[in-house]
Design a protein around this motif. Sequence first.
Motif, PDB file in Angstrom:
ATOM      1  N   HIS A  55       0.807  -1.205   0.000  1.00 27.11           N
ATOM      2  CA  HIS A  55       0.000   0.000   0.000  1.00 27.11           C
ATOM      3  C   HIS A  55       0.849   1.268   0.000  1.00 27.11           C
ATOM      4  O   HIS A  55       0.337   2.365  -0.058  1.00 27.11           O
ATOM      5  CB  HIS A  55      -0.912   0.013   1.232  1.00 27.11           C
ATOM      6  CG  HIS A  55      -0.164  -0.134   2.520  1.00 27.11           C
ATOM      7  ND1 HIS A  55       0.367  -1.328   2.951  1.00 27.11           N
ATOM      8  CD2 HIS A  55       0.163   0.777   3.456  1.00 27.11           C
ATOM      9  CE1 HIS A  55       0.975  -1.129   4.114  1.00 27.11           C
ATOM     10  NE2 HIS A  55       0.872   0.130   4.441  1.00 27.11           N
ATOM     11  N   ILE A  56       2.170   1.108   0.077  1.00 28.43           N
ATOM     12  CA  ILE A  56       3.067   2.264   0.014  1.00 28.43           C
ATOM     13  C   ILE A  56       3.663   2.296  -1.382  1.00 28.43           C
ATOM     14  O   ILE A  56       4.312   1.334  -1.804  1.00 28.43           O
ATOM     15  CB  ILE A  56       4.165   2.174   1.085  1.00 28.43           C
ATOM     16  CG1 ILE A  56       3.519   2.187   2.462  1.00 28.43           C
ATOM     17  CG2 ILE A  56       5.156   3.337   0.949  1.00 28.43           C
ATOM     18  CD1 ILE A  56       4.494   2.023   3.604  1.00 28.43           C
ATOM     19  N   LYS A  57       3.418   3.380  -2.106  1.00 24.89           N
ATOM     20  CA  LYS A  57       3.782   3.426  -3.514  1.00 24.89           C
ATOM     21  C   LYS A  57       4.917   4.391  -3.828  1.00 24.89           C
ATOM     22  O   LYS A  57       5.329   4.490  -4.978  1.00 24.89           O
ATOM     23  CB  LYS A  57       2.586   3.862  -4.384  1.00 24.89           C
ATOM     24  CG  LYS A  57       1.355   3.007  -4.242  1.00 24.89           C
ATOM     25  CD  LYS A  57       1.547   1.599  -4.782  1.00 24.89           C
ATOM     26  CE  LYS A  57       0.219   0.904  -4.899  1.00 24.89           C
ATOM     27  NZ  LYS A  57       0.285  -0.535  -4.800  1.00 24.89           N
TER      28      LYS A  57
ATOM     29  N   PRO B 183       4.363   6.156   9.590  1.00 30.70           N
ATOM     30  CA  PRO B 183       3.614   5.185  10.391  1.00 30.70           C
ATOM     31  C   PRO B 183       2.934   4.095   9.561  1.00 30.70           C
ATOM     32  O   PRO B 183       2.728   2.991  10.054  1.00 30.70           O
ATOM     33  CB  PRO B 183       2.570   6.058  11.111  1.00 30.70           C
ATOM     34  CG  PRO B 183       3.173   7.424  11.131  1.00 30.70           C
ATOM     35  CD  PRO B 183       3.978   7.536   9.876  1.00 30.70           C
ATOM     36  N   ALA B 184       2.606   4.386   8.327  1.00 34.43           N
ATOM     37  CA  ALA B 184       1.960   3.367   7.486  1.00 34.43           C
ATOM     38  C   ALA B 184       2.833   2.131   7.337  1.00 34.43           C
ATOM     39  O   ALA B 184       2.348   1.057   6.981  1.00 34.43           O
ATOM     40  CB  ALA B 184       1.637   3.936   6.105  1.00 34.43           C
TER      41      ALA B 184
ATOM     42  N   THR C 155       2.498  -1.698   9.524  1.00 34.42           N
ATOM     43  CA  THR C 155       1.839  -2.957   9.154  1.00 34.42           C
ATOM     44  C   THR C 155       2.633  -3.739   8.111  1.00 34.42           C
ATOM     45  O   THR C 155       2.169  -4.748   7.595  1.00 34.42           O
ATOM     46  CB  THR C 155       0.425  -2.690   8.573  1.00 34.42           C
ATOM     47  OG1 THR C 155       0.562  -1.771   7.485  1.00 34.42           O
ATOM     48  CG2 THR C 155      -0.492  -2.095   9.632  1.00 34.42           C
TER      49      THR C 155
ATOM     50  N   ILE D  57      -3.367   6.162   9.362  1.00 35.56           N
ATOM     51  CA  ILE D  57      -3.661   4.738   9.203  1.00 35.56           C
ATOM     52  C   ILE D  57      -3.066   4.147   7.937  1.00 35.56           C
ATOM     53  O   ILE D  57      -2.426   3.118   7.965  1.00 35.56           O
ATOM     54  CB  ILE D  57      -5.180   4.505   9.199  1.00 35.56           C
ATOM     55  CG1 ILE D  57      -5.786   5.035  10.496  1.00 35.56           C
ATOM     56  CG2 ILE D  57      -5.491   3.023   9.051  1.00 35.56           C
ATOM     57  CD1 ILE D  57      -7.273   5.222  10.407  1.00 35.56           C
ATOM     58  N   GLY D  58      -3.295   4.784   6.799  1.00 38.93           N
ATOM     59  CA  GLY D  58      -2.711   4.273   5.564  1.00 38.93           C
ATOM     60  C   GLY D  58      -3.447   3.078   4.983  1.00 38.93           C
ATOM     61  O   GLY D  58      -4.658   3.041   4.908  1.00 38.93           O
ATOM     62  N   GLY D  59      -2.662   2.064   4.630  1.00 42.57           N
ATOM     63  CA  GLY D  59      -3.164   0.981   3.789  1.00 42.57           C
ATOM     64  C   GLY D  59      -4.368   0.228   4.288  1.00 42.57           C
ATOM     65  O   GLY D  59      -5.237  -0.140   3.499  1.00 42.57           O
TER      66      GLY D  59
ATOM     67  N   GLN E 215      -4.242   5.215  -0.183  1.00 44.35           N
ATOM     68  CA  GLN E 215      -2.840   5.228  -0.612  1.00 44.35           C
ATOM     69  C   GLN E 215      -2.512   6.586  -1.193  1.00 44.35           C
ATOM     70  O   GLN E 215      -3.348   7.199  -1.838  1.00 44.35           O
ATOM     71  CB  GLN E 215      -2.617   4.277  -1.790  1.00 44.35           C
ATOM     72  CG  GLN E 215      -2.769   2.835  -1.537  1.00 44.35           C
ATOM     73  CD  GLN E 215      -2.469   2.098  -2.841  1.00 44.35           C
ATOM     74  OE1 GLN E 215      -1.678   1.189  -2.862  1.00 44.35           O
ATOM     75  NE2 GLN E 215      -3.112   2.503  -3.919  1.00 44.35           N
TER      76      GLN E 215
END
Lengths: 297, 330
Positions: free
Chosen positions: A206-208, A258-259, A262, B75-77, B82
């Motif tokens: 989810h991190i691009k 912080p993302a 996970t 929070i993010g993903g 995104q």
Amino acid sequence: MSICIVGSGIIGLSTALAIQDKEPRAKVTLVAESFSPDVTSDVAAGYWRPYLLSDPRTDVLRRWGELTFQHIERLAYREPDTGALWQSGYEMRQDSVKEDFFWKDTVRNYRNISERELHNMGFSQFKSAIFYTTLALEGSIYLPRMLEQFKRNGGMLQHRRLENLDGIGGNYDAIGNCSGLGARHLINDTSVYPIRGQTIRVQAPHIKHFYVFGDDHYVLQNGTSIVLGGTHQDHDWDTSVRPADFDHIWNGNTKFLPALKTAKIIKQVTGLRPGRPTIRLEAESRAVCGKTKTVVH
Amino acid sequence: MQTKVAVIGAGVSGCSSALALLEQYPNLDVTIFSDRPFEQTTSFGPAGLFRLDKLENRKRALASFKRFTEIHQKIGGSAGVQLVSGHILSDDLQLLKQQEACMADIVFNFGWLKEHELKQFANPSKYAIHFTSFTTEGRTYVPWLVRNLKEKGAKFESRRVTSLEELGREYNLVINCAGLNAGELVSDDQVVPIRGVLIEVDASWHKHFLYRDLVTISIPSTTSLFIGTVKEVGRSDLVITQEDREDIWNRVLNLMPTLKNAKVLSEWIGLRPHREQIRLDLETRQTADGKAFTVINNYGHGANGFTLSWGCALDVVELAGSQLKIASRL
């Protein structure tokens, strides 16, 4: 014409292919102690961005960099599954130091990010940033492809360790020394030294973007994983994974982003970058097995 | 007497409206009605790239963007949000200028590509813009909204609502977020489906969104890449055809040749609930027994449902405000 290339990392393989491309009738032999997946190039994130370079010749570096960028760009847009990919991202600093990077016109979409925009995005600890789009070329995917291409072009391989240049034998017209750190024992170049890097490979799809936080933390994109770093320990030959370095990398990066918390950790790896005060790229005449040969370093 | 709120529709509009209401009025009694499983709604499939088409919706877009920024940072993903950068290529300068006017000052990093930068694409266009934005993918973001709603005590009911009156007997405030069916409930025939097709592929190295014009698209999700699409006004069949596939793959491979070996994971048809203008307003109605109730309409978002979802939800809260203060002890 027969040519011997020593070293099978990104430099050795690129050199071998470039020669085959330019001189299709040349017989090229590649001699190396290790091949992918066991070379430093496999550990690297393959991020196009001049880094930890003490070489002051920015004109030359810019030219080499630009040609390399264009080469990777062609791979990224034209051929599938090469290990080349585009990545956009941010480099941010907690001070207001504004560096004028010699490579800023090579990358794409380069721009300064204001403190206000940084804070709007949620990066409140940072004062200044740049954004750009660059490329990555993953060694672990690209090297095997290059090796297959090299063999298809008629290239020969020798898998062995050389103690010195004479070890290659006297039958070559020219020799390419792409031995990286190995140059220390191959030709006694003691100015080559390791710059140790430890990284954590994670999955966080989810991190691009890529992120560089100050001088000591980074998050870089690869195709199916993300590389977290980093360390740059000069003259450090230790290839074992160190818990203290893990803590530094993990804690710092998850604090800034912080993302990442996970993210799933896949593995930890270390690599020894082959540092040198200047990059040595030059030809010399040198005795190999008693005969004078052209050796290009 | 406590106000009872009914929300018709559990897609992104219904869930956002309900959540915005509960964040403002934590003790509110809210029930969300849906007539089908989430996977069968228009909100399930979109990749959800934040992108605006009309100037008149800028305020709502900005409010949504701020909200996504906050969710992304905290929070993010796992919320399906995104941060993604990318380009829109076009030979139509006006199309790109419209995009600039709509959102250059809302998204991050908006810029025009220089001439030498245009050549980086396999089949370059005359012009290109670049920006950094958010995706809120339906299949992850809406379930995240639902989890939040349940934590806040919202109730969910499976029921097809055929008239507002039927709800008006029990509820004081009815929020009409029924998407494609919203028009029927209020005798508005202006809602029209615009059929879209998305193909999900495995191409995790594709980290950017890349568009040619606004109809040939590629958008990375948290786990895959979506390519597409079509914009067929008035068409509502839900089965993908071979013609759809060939048309989309031709255009997408022209845009991004390196996708040619990508493995297809799924295919999806969505019907964008289009209306010339979004309807977001308040009306008072009466049941047959003379009981007054309030209806707030929030429908007709077309292709910009996710982009405007939070801004519209906040407008719903504002409209609801006066009603809630009069009728409840909140």
